[in-house]
Enzyme design. Structure first.
Site, PDB file in Angstrom:
ATOM      1  N   HIS A 112       0.827  -1.210   0.000  1.00 56.55           N
ATOM      2  CA  HIS A 112       0.000   0.000   0.000  1.00 56.55           C
ATOM      3  C   HIS A 112       0.865   1.265   0.000  1.00 56.55           C
ATOM      4  O   HIS A 112       0.699   2.152  -0.847  1.00 56.55           O
ATOM      5  CB  HIS A 112      -0.906  -0.033   1.234  1.00 56.55           C
ATOM      6  CG  HIS A 112      -1.800   1.156   1.391  1.00 56.55           C
ATOM      7  ND1 HIS A 112      -3.152   1.107   1.105  1.00 56.55           N
ATOM      8  CD2 HIS A 112      -1.565   2.420   1.816  1.00 56.55           C
ATOM      9  CE1 HIS A 112      -3.682   2.296   1.333  1.00 56.55           C
ATOM     10  NE2 HIS A 112      -2.745   3.111   1.777  1.00 56.55           N
ATOM     11  N   GLU A 113       1.784   1.340   0.947  1.00 54.15           N
ATOM     12  CA  GLU A 113       2.600   2.549   1.072  1.00 54.15           C
ATOM     13  C   GLU A 113       3.559   2.720  -0.108  1.00 54.15           C
ATOM     14  O   GLU A 113       3.838   3.845  -0.537  1.00 54.15           O
ATOM     15  CB  GLU A 113       3.370   2.545   2.396  1.00 54.15           C
ATOM     16  CG  GLU A 113       2.486   2.573   3.643  1.00 54.15           C
ATOM     17  CD  GLU A 113       1.515   3.740   3.684  1.00 54.15           C
ATOM     18  OE1 GLU A 113       1.774   4.772   3.031  1.00 54.15           O
ATOM     19  OE2 GLU A 113       0.479   3.627   4.372  1.00 54.15           O
TER      20      GLU A 113
ATOM     21  N   HIS B  14       1.708   4.486  -2.851  1.00 55.59           N
ATOM     22  CA  HIS B  14       1.796   5.946  -2.677  1.00 55.59           C
ATOM     23  C   HIS B  14       3.163   6.454  -3.126  1.00 55.59           C
ATOM     24  O   HIS B  14       3.277   7.458  -3.832  1.00 55.59           O
ATOM     25  CB  HIS B  14       1.613   6.313  -1.200  1.00 55.59           C
ATOM     26  CG  HIS B  14       0.214   6.222  -0.700  1.00 55.59           C
ATOM     27  ND1 HIS B  14      -0.838   6.869  -1.289  1.00 55.59           N
ATOM     28  CD2 HIS B  14      -0.305   5.574   0.378  1.00 55.59           C
ATOM     29  CE1 HIS B  14      -1.951   6.624  -0.606  1.00 55.59           C
ATOM     30  NE2 HIS B  14      -1.653   5.832   0.406  1.00 55.59           N
TER      31      HIS B  14
ATOM     32  N   HIS C 236       3.722   6.436  -6.857  1.00 52.96           N
ATOM     33  CA  HIS C 236       2.878   7.488  -7.445  1.00 52.96           C
ATOM     34  C   HIS C 236       3.595   8.838  -7.318  1.00 52.96           C
ATOM     35  O   HIS C 236       3.724   9.588  -8.300  1.00 52.96           O
ATOM     36  CB  HIS C 236       1.527   7.521  -6.733  1.00 52.96           C
ATOM     37  CG  HIS C 236       0.480   8.320  -7.434  1.00 52.96           C
ATOM     38  ND1 HIS C 236      -0.800   8.465  -6.937  1.00 52.96           N
ATOM     39  CD2 HIS C 236       0.507   9.047  -8.578  1.00 52.96           C
ATOM     40  CE1 HIS C 236      -1.501   9.223  -7.759  1.00 52.96           C
ATOM     41  NE2 HIS C 236      -0.736   9.603  -8.759  1.00 52.96           N
TER      42      HIS C 236
END
Length: 607
Positions: A398-399, A402, A405
């Site tokens: 998940h991190e 980020h 991105h």
């Protein structure tokens, strides 16, 4: 030596100095040392007067370009100055020196915020025609075109400088509804002593409520539910008043800025039409049946005569710990799971996993949880508190979603266009979660599959269904305020009970205590925010489905989304990448996938 023995000592009692350097993020990639940081602060302070001296001079294209360049330079200085101090503070909150540096950085940020206030009013005072002529006149302003045109888009909703100053000053007075709620819940509210299934004393609070709700001890769950909700019920009239105050304040600011209501005002920042909001609620209503079926399944598997809300969070499998692995193994699994995103993505991911982007383990004084922090011109930084279980592997994926991105955005975009919106923020991270889930399911035992599918269904229930339930409640309460009515506790309770009956269906026994749940949700004091969780999750599901099904161009479009940053409106960026949230399709795909995974789980459970 076993793999377990290779894992560094870590935990809440381990000093920061005991964590190996290889497991810490490299803040020296921002500034080599504190002397370099202090030098950057001095440069920043020297540059600030150059910016403020431009106040009142934004009448030519040349002066506008100069102001925007200096503004960017100051902002980039500030990003690095603040990150260098705050990352180290978060890694060890017992470090008084880093607390002091963070305070100094916050002071610099406040100065910048004050200095920045002249740019927007001066540009808007020139008028749209004049500003667009300046954009055409100066080619170097091209990188600022979206930033400026977005500002002009909201021209009709910006007051004169003196009125905006008064409105800004008034927020201290009008924010008491939210601050009173926080004070009551965090400081004054006392929760009762409860007992567990063996009659032993136990506690319930906002801090441990969800933990209690996942306990196999049903008596503890029931007593926690009744104790917490019963306490909120005692304050229901006060909490209805704080919510009324907050909602009236939001409507006041919407009205003076020429919006018809709070919903329109809240969505305007991201240029989101209210039809999207209404369509999201309608699409979820059209897909209640799979959620009702899921609740019935939970009731059957738990073998209870009545399924109460305090049974809702009870997991159907305890196999989460069976995924235990070291951090290097977790990194390898994440790389394999994200291989469908292509070589460039995986190579960048590997770089992030191995070259000092991540602060891996817990230590004394370290901030809890996890986050990703992008630093333009450097690289992202990821805070973890890694533990050997599936949730930690998923958090890593998940991190890093980020982080990549932010990385790809900063690589492809100028500074002003690099920062993606909150509306898009959870898309990349959740896409990674979905890809990891599908990869892990392919390599799991049946018991592990039950755990994973249950985790997935709970994620959709809480991130899509529940957040849209919240969004619908917000539409109701702000509609009441727009109509000139107050929010009476009894009406709110009746609405909330009916809402839960609608969303969860006949398998849920709706206890009277559930009526008070609305009063404990802090998100309601930030109007029309939670719907973004549902749209972000749906966009991520649509991306993951397209990628895994091998749709032509799906990977390239997704990478285009990651590289786009904040260079256009969120809906346009997503639509260009193949996800059109103005249609029901992404949400429908998500809820259809929920229904499919539910059938997989039922088959595994023999139901």
């Amino acid at each position: 030596m076993t793999e377990m023995n290779k894992i560094p000592a870590h935990g809440s009692n381990v000093e920061r100095a005991q964590i190996p350097a290889s497991c810490k993020w490299h803040v020296q990639d921002i500034y080599a040392d504190e002397a370099a940081w202090q030098a950057a602060c001095a440069e920043y302070k020297a540059l600030l007067p150059k910016f403020t001296a431009l106040k009142g001079q934004l009448t030519t294209a040349a002066k506008l370009l100069e102001a925007l360049h200096v503004q960017d330079e100051l902002a980039r200085f500030l990003d690095k100055i603040y990150a260098y101090a705050r990352l180290q503070q978060d890694a060890d909150n017992t470090d008084q020196h880093m607390q002091a540096l963070s305070g100094e950085a916050e002071g610099l940020a406040a100065q910048f915020s004050n200095a920045l206030s002249f740019v927007e009013p001066e540009l808007l005072a020139l008028g749209k025609e004049k500003v667009e002529a300046m954009l055409d006149e100066e080619p170097q302003l091209a990188e600022y075109r979206f930033y400026i045109e977005n500002m002009l888009r909201l021209e009709a909703h910006v007051l004169s400088a003196d009125k905006e100053a008064i409105a800004a000053q008034s927020r201290l007075a009008t924010g008491t509804g939210a601050s009173a709620f926080r004070a009551l819940v965090s400081a004054d509210m006392q929760f009762p002593e409860i007992t567990d299934g063996e009659g032993k004393p136990a506690t319930v609070s906002e801090g441990n409520y969800l933990l209690n709700m996942t306990s196999p001890d049903r008596e503890l769950r029931k007593n926690s539910f009744r104790g917490l909700m019963g306490t909120y019920h005692k304050y229901r009239n006060t909490l209805a008043a704080t919510l009324t105050g907050s909602a009236r304040s939001a409507y006041f600011y919407a009205s003076i800025h020429n919006y018809k209501d709070t919903l329109e005002a809240a969505l305007a920042e991201d240029n989101i039409p209210t039809s999207l909001y209404d369509g999201l609620i309608a699409t979820v209503h059209d897909n209640f049946a799979p959620l009702h079926e899921y609740i019935q399944l939970k009731k059957d598997v738990l073998a209870v005569d009545e399924f109460h809300y305090y049974d809702m969070y009870m997991p159907l499998s305890q196999a989460g710990d069976s995924f235990a692995c070291s951090f290097p193994e977790a990194c390898a699994r994440v790389e394999e799971a994200l291989a469908p995103l292509g070589e460039e993505y995986v190579a960048t991911l590997h770089k992030g996993l191995t070259e000092g982007w991540i602060d891996v383990y817990e230590n004394k004084g370290k901030r809890s949880g996890a986050y990703s922090w992008g630093v333009y011109g450097v690289h992202p930084f990821v805070l973890l508190n890694y533990q050997q279980r599936y949730n930690s592997i998923s958090t890593l994926a998940h991190e890093m979603g980020h982080a990549l991105h932010s990385f790809f955005s900063s690589q492809a975009q100028t500074y002003i266009n690099s920062d993606y919106t909150i509306f898009c923020a959870e898309v990349a991270s959740t896409t990674n979660e979905n890809l990891l889930l599908e990869y892990t399911l392919q390599h799991a035992t049946d018991e592990q599959k039950i755990y994973l599918l249950n985790q997935y269904l709970e994620a959709v229930r809480t991130t899509v269904y529940r957040q849209v339930q919240f969004a619908e409640f917000e539409k109701y309460i702000h509609g009441e305020i727009t109509a000139g009515r107050s929010l009476q506790a009894e009406k709110l309770e009746n609405y909330w009970l009916q809402s839960n009956k609608d969303y969860y269906g006949s398998a849920l026994t709706v206890d009277k205590e559930l009526a008070s749940e609305w009063s404990r949700i802090p998100h309601f004091y930030t109007p029309f925010y939670v719907y973004k969780y549902a749209t972000g999750y749906s966009a991520a599901t649509a991306f993951a489905s397209a990628i895994l099904s091998g749709q032509p161009g799906a990977v390239e479009k997704y990478l285009g989304f990651l590289h786009a940053g904040g260079s256009d409106y969120s809906l346009n960026i997503l639509k260009n990448a193949g996800v059109d949230l103005n249609t029901p399709q992404p949400v429908t795909v998500t809820l259809q996938r929920f229904a499919e995974k539910l059938q997989e789980l039922k088959a595994l459970l023999g139901k």
